[in-house]
Design a protein around this motif. Structure first.
Motif: not given
Length: 318
Positions: A218-246
C-alpha cells in the motif's frame, strides 16, 4: 525394561546384556494430559543380582500446556486468509477460532465472540474492512489495550481509514496519509530484523527472504508508534526503501506486530526453484504468534550451564 503410569504400561523394550556390560535404553512416552505425571521405570530382575531394590524407580514430570488460543479475524474471504488459516490450523499446539466478515455485523462462521480475553492472541487478516462495525473494533481495541497480543496482516480488503481510527494507537504503525492502490515490492530485512526471532528463526536465512515473491504494498504513509521496531522494509527492484513493511512493538507486556503488504499467500505456494524458501511462510506465521504471546507466558524457566566444569579462560555457555 518398562515404563508405566499407575497400572498402565506405556512403553516396553528388551535389551540383551553381555556379562559386566552397560546399556542405554530410550523409552518414548507421550503424556496423556498436562500437569504433574508420575512414571515408574522397571527392570526385570536378572539371575544372580545382589539386590533388586534399584530395579524400580519413580520419576515425576511436570507436563506444560503449550497450546495457544488464537482468534483469526478476517475482513473478508481472500487467498491471504486461506493460506493463513491453513497454516494456523496445521499447528496442533494452536486452538484456532475463525470469524470472517460477511456483512455489517455478520460473520460466516457465527457471531463474534462476546469476550476476547479468553484468547491468547488475535490475528487480523485484513481486519477491519469496510463492513466492520464501530462497536466491534472498539471492543477489539479495548481488549488489545488490556493485554491481548495482536498480529495484523494487511490484505486488499483492509479499510485503512478504519484501521487508523480504531487501532492506529495500538498497533506498531498508524496510517498518517491513506492512499489508494497498490505497488509491488519485496521484503528487505533490516539489521535489527535479521537478529530478531520473528525473522531469524523461520527456517530460512533472513537475507534469502528477499527472494520471496513480491507483495502488494500500500502506498499509504505509515507513522511508527513509540517503541516500534522495523524488522523489514520495502525493496523495489534493486532499491531498498525506508518504507516499513514488517514492524513489531512491545508496550509494557503487550506485544503487537504488523505486516503491511497484501498477497503473503504467495509465500506459501512456491515453485521448485524456490524450494529452499518453502519453510519461510509457516515459520514466519509461527514466529509471529509465538513472539507476540511470549510476554504473557509466566511459566518458570530453568537456566543452567551446559556442563559442570570450564577452563580458566573458557567462555561459559548456558
Amino acid at each position: 525394561v518398562t515404563v508405566s503410569e499407575g497400572s498402565r504400561v506405556l512403553a516396553r523394550q528388551t535389551v540383551e546384556l553381555a556379562s559386566g556390560a552397560e546399556a542405554s535404553v530410550d523409552l518414548d512416552v507421550t503424556p496423556s494430559a498436562a500437569g504433574l505425571r508420575r512414571y515408574t521405570v522397571t527392570v526385570v530382575p536378572l539371575e544372580g543380582e545382589a539386590t533388586t531394590r534399584n530395579n524400580r524407580q519413580t520419576v515425576a514430570v511436570r507436563v506444560l500446556d503449550d497450546s495457544r488460543r488464537v482468534l483469526l479475524l478476517a475482513a473478508a474471504p481472500s487467498p491471504d486468509l486461506t493460506a493463513l488459516r491453513a497454516t494456523l490450523e496445521a499447528d496442533r499446539s494452536l486452538d484456532v477460532t475463525v470469524r470472517t466478515q460477511r456483512s455489517a455485523g455478520q460473520f460466516y462462521e457465527g457471531e463474534l465472540p462476546a469476550r476476547f480475553d479468553r484468547f491468547d492472541v488475535v490475528v487480523l487478516s485484513g481486519y477491519p474492512g469496510a463492513a466492520a462495525s464501530a462497536s466491534s473494533t472498539q471492543r477489539l481495541a479495548a481488549a488489545i489495550e488490556n493485554g491481548l497480543p495482536a498480529v495484523f496482516l494487511l490484505t486488499r480488503q483492509t479499510d485503512v481509514s478504519r484501521l487508523g481510527g480504531a487501532l492506529g494507537d495500538i498497533l506498531p504503525v498508524s496510517p498518517a496519509q491513506s492512499r489508494p492502490g497498490f505497488v509491488s515490492g519485496t521484503i528487505a530485512p533490516t539489521a535489527a530484523g535479521a537478529e530478531h526471532p520473528v525473522l531469524r528463526d523461520t527456517g530460512v536465512e533472513p537475507a534469502r527472504l528477499q527472494a520471496l515473491p513480491p507483495l502488494a504494498i500500500s502506498p499509504t504513509r505509515w507513522t511508527l508508534q513509540p517503541g516500534a521496531r522495523v524488522l523489514g522494509t520495502v525493496r523495489r527492484g534493486s532499491t531498498t526503501l525506508q518504507n516499513p513493511l514488517l514492524v513489531v512493538r512491545q508496550s509494557g507486556r503487550v506485544r503487537t506486530a504488523a505486516l503491511l503488504g497484501a498477497g503473503s499467500w504467495r509465500w506459501r505456494t512456491l515453485p521448485d526453484d524456490l524450494a529452499d524458501l518453502r519453510p519461510a511462510y509457516s515459520g514466519f506465521v509461527d514466529r509471529l504468534v509465538r513472539w507476540t504471546t511470549a510476554a504473557r507466558d509466566r511459566r518458570p524457566v530453568r537456566v543452567r550451564a551446559d556442563r559442570a566444569l570450564f577452563g580458566e579462560r573458557e567462555r561459559v555457555t548456558f
